[in-house]
Design a protein around this motif. Structure first.
Motif, short mmCIF file in Angstrom:
data_model
loop_
_atom_site.label_atom_id
_atom_site.label_comp_id
_atom_site.label_asym_id
_atom_site.label_seq_id
_atom_site.Cartn_x
_atom_site.Cartn_y
_atom_site.Cartn_z
N CYS A 169 -38.57 -10.70 65.63
CA CYS A 169 -37.48 -10.13 64.92
C CYS A 169 -36.55 -8.95 65.96
O CYS A 169 -35.21 -9.04 65.74
N GLU A 172 -36.24 -3.01 57.81
CA GLU A 172 -35.87 -3.42 56.75
C GLU A 172 -34.64 -2.94 56.06
O GLU A 172 -33.49 -3.68 56.08
N ARG A 173 -34.68 -1.67 55.69
CA ARG A 173 -33.63 -0.93 55.10
C ARG A 173 -32.58 -0.92 55.93
O ARG A 173 -31.25 -1.07 55.66
N ALA A 199 -30.60 -4.22 56.61
CA ALA A 199 -29.88 -4.74 55.23
C ALA A 199 -28.51 -3.75 55.22
O ALA A 199 -27.64 -4.26 54.92
N ARG A 256 -29.35 -10.27 58.70
CA ARG A 256 -29.96 -10.46 57.18
C ARG A 256 -31.37 -11.06 57.18
O ARG A 256 -32.23 -11.06 56.40
N GLY A 257 -31.09 -12.19 57.94
CA GLY A 257 -32.60 -12.86 58.24
C GLY A 257 -33.69 -12.07 58.91
O GLY A 257 -34.81 -12.19 58.25
N SER A 289 -33.95 -8.78 58.20
CA SER A 289 -34.27 -7.84 56.82
C SER A 289 -35.06 -8.74 56.16
O SER A 289 -36.09 -8.10 55.77
N LYS A 290 -34.70 -10.00 56.03
CA LYS A 290 -35.86 -10.75 54.98
C LYS A 290 -36.89 -10.97 55.72
O LYS A 290 -37.99 -11.11 54.61
N SER A 291 -37.07 -11.21 56.84
CA SER A 291 -38.40 -11.62 57.67
C SER A 291 -39.30 -10.33 57.49
O SER A 291 -40.51 -10.34 57.19
N LYS A 333 -39.13 -7.98 55.38
CA LYS A 333 -39.48 -7.62 53.89
C LYS A 333 -40.74 -8.62 53.54
O LYS A 333 -41.65 -8.20 52.89
N GLY A 334 -40.59 -9.83 53.97
CA GLY A 334 -41.80 -10.81 53.72
C GLY A 334 -42.85 -10.30 54.17
O GLY A 334 -43.94 -10.48 53.83
#
Length: 110
Positions: A20, A75-76, A79, A46-47, A49-51, A53-54
């Motif tokens: 990331c 992550e926050r 985003a 965004r990718g 952030s999603k990574s 989060k996952g």
């Protein structure tokens, strides 16, 4: 056995966070060179952030509590950044923050 599995999970988490950080680095460079549009850069952020989060949601063990808090913050921030005009300096700041978290992993898991 359990300690080895935990060690592999921690290593995997650090490798994902490093990936990331690399994406943020490449995206910041793309913005500086005008190789990426704002929309392309937003998609990358965004990718990330999603990574993150996952990764955070997959870490259910209590041992991940401090690490998950750092992931949630990154992550926050990713985003938030993706919602506005992206500047390379902001992406680099987030990238460095992730790198520092990786370096401090021994504190989070030690």
């Amino acid at each position: 056995g359990e300690a080895a599995a935990f060690g592999r999970a921690v290593l995997s988490d650090c490798e994902t966070a490093e990936t990331c950080a690399r994406i943020l680095y490449d995206t910041a460079n793309g913005l500086e060179r005008a190789d990426l549009s704002q929309e392309e850069a937003r998609a990358a952020v965004r990718g990330v952030s999603k990574s993150l989060k996952g990764l955070r949601l997959a870490n259910t063990a209590e041992l991940f509590a401090l690490w998950n808090a750092r992931l949630a913050e990154a992550e926050r921030r990713a985003a938030e950044l993706a919602e506005g005009i992206l500047f390379a300096k902001d992406l680099r700041y987030l990238q460095v923050s992730l790198c520092l978290d990786i370096l401090r992993a021994d504190e989070y898991f030690g």
